[in-house]
Design a protein around this motif. Structure first.
Motif, PDB file in Angstrom:
ATOM      1  N   CYS A 195      -4.224   0.611   4.666  1.00 49.22           N
ATOM      2  CA  CYS A 195      -3.915   1.996   5.067  1.00 49.22           C
ATOM      3  C   CYS A 195      -5.189   2.819   5.192  1.00 49.22           C
ATOM      4  O   CYS A 195      -5.158   3.946   5.668  1.00 49.22           O
ATOM      5  N   TRP A 201      -0.247   1.211  -3.831  1.00 50.43           N
ATOM      6  CA  TRP A 201      -0.725   0.252  -4.827  1.00 50.43           C
ATOM      7  C   TRP A 201      -0.748   0.841  -6.232  1.00 50.43           C
ATOM      8  O   TRP A 201      -0.571   0.117  -7.218  1.00 50.43           O
ATOM      9  N   HIS A 208      -0.073  -1.519   3.944  1.00 54.70           N
ATOM     10  CA  HIS A 208      -0.794  -1.482   2.667  1.00 54.70           C
ATOM     11  C   HIS A 208      -1.180  -2.901   2.255  1.00 54.70           C
ATOM     12  O   HIS A 208      -0.749  -3.387   1.222  1.00 54.70           O
ATOM     13  N   CYS A 213      -7.672  -0.601   1.210  1.00 54.62           N
ATOM     14  CA  CYS A 213      -6.349  -1.124   1.533  1.00 54.62           C
ATOM     15  C   CYS A 213      -6.200  -1.065   3.055  1.00 54.62           C
ATOM     16  O   CYS A 213      -6.952  -0.366   3.730  1.00 54.62           O
ATOM     17  N   CYS A 244      -4.902   4.221  -3.341  1.00 51.50           N
ATOM     18  CA  CYS A 244      -3.760   4.123  -2.424  1.00 51.50           C
ATOM     19  C   CYS A 244      -2.478   4.382  -3.218  1.00 51.50           C
ATOM     20  O   CYS A 244      -2.236   3.748  -4.250  1.00 51.50           O
TER      21      CYS A 244
HETATM   22 ZN    ZN Z   1      -2.560   1.563   1.073  1.00 48.66          ZN
END
Ligand code: ZN
Length: 307
Positions: free
Chosen positions: A47, A57, A256, A45, A54
């Motif tokens: 991030c 998500w 994200h 992702c 994540c």
């Molecule tokens: Zn993320």
């Protein structure tokens, strides 16, 4: 929902990242690639976490489907590829209501809409979700769904810059540095014309559309970001744009975004600089060819024949 549309390598990732820093604007990445790169292959992702671990998500998957594992991901990947394949044909652009879609397209659209809505509600009230798929086929598809209020941010960039950027093989760190594909400048030029015409057609179909030039965002990011946020219908306060000062942007909000340009993984401070490499890197013949192919639309977006 704000759909970021336009050609790849038009600065859409920079713009997406800047917009994600504005409160109540949330980048989800490219919905068309989320199924393959995120859910199936577990790529990272924006991030930095692998998609399925994540927290953002995971919450979205739980809220949309009761968990990603309940989704028939192989069917979704096939459907996303088939929607994507139609991007060079006007088929989807001519449809105006869900009844005109095939069962597979409806099934795919329903999943995408559930993800987008879940992402918005997980982020809190008043959030505008941004899908940076870019392709006209996905734009045409999501604007058919009555559950979404879709506005399109149509990003254009000088086609000579787009074409030159497409000749470079850029590694994708989230996928073991496999390079993004390269393309002949004349092919890119032809697609620049058809893609932009597609977004013009969509706007004529009544989809609210704001056209923004990449070069203008780089030259004066704050003015353009305010303009886009206001178009997107986001309530902003004066301090919401303090993260940009001149041409410097300081990021503190995690992004994200699932699938997208590798630039998502660059650092927290970004000096906005226009990529003008094409002025030296393209040959005179290449520049001439791109200019001739894109001539019908160049002036429309304020680009000069002899830059
Ligand atoms: Zn993320």
């Amino acid at each position: 929902m704000l759909f970021i549309g336009g050609m790849g390598r038009s600065g859409t990732t920079v713009i997406e990242r800047l917009l994600n820093e504005v409160p109540r604007l949330l980048a989800v990445g490219e919905s068309v690639n989320l199924w393959k790169r995120g859910v199936r292959d577990g790529e990272r992702c924006g991030c930095g976490e692998p998609f399925l671990s994540c927290p953002h998500w995971s919450a979205v998957g739980e809220s949309a489907f009761g968990g990603w594992e309940t989704v028939d991901v192989h069917r979704m990947v096939d459907a996303s590829l088939s929607v994507d394949r139609t991007r060079r044909t006007p088929g989807l652009l001519l449809r105006r209501d869900p009844g005109s879609l095939s069962a597979d397209q409806l099934w795919y659209l329903d999943h995408v809409v559930r993800v987008l809505r879940a992402a918005g509600s997980c982020a809190g009230p008043g959030t505008v979700v941004m899908d940076s798929t870019k392709h006209i086929s996905t734009a045409a598809l999501v604007t058919i769904d009555p559950r979404l209020d879709v506005r399109v941010l149509h990003v254009v960039r000088d086609p000579r810059g787009v074409a030159n950027s497409r000749t470079r093989a850029k590694p994708r760190p989230e996928a073991g540095n496999v390079a993004m594909s390269t393309r002949d400048p004349k092919v890119t030029a032809a697609r620049w014309v058809t893609d932009n015409l597609g977004f013009e057609l969509l706007a004529r179909r009544g989809v609210p559309t704001l056209t923004v030039r990449y070069e203008d965002v780089i030259a004066d990011p704050e003015t353009q970001l305010r303009r886009i946020a206001s178009f997107a219908g986001v309530d902003t306060s004066p301090g919401d744009f303090d993260f940009v000062s001149g041409r410097t942007a300081r990021f503190s909000t995690p992004m994200h975004s699932a699938a997208g340009n590798p630039m998502r993984f660059d650092g927290d401070v970004l000096e906005l600089r226009e990529d003008t490499g094409w002025r030296n890197e393209l040959s005179a013949g290449q520049r001439r060819a791109i200019t001739m192919i894109t001539a019908p639309l160049l002036g429309r977006y304020g680009y000069r024949f002899r830059p």
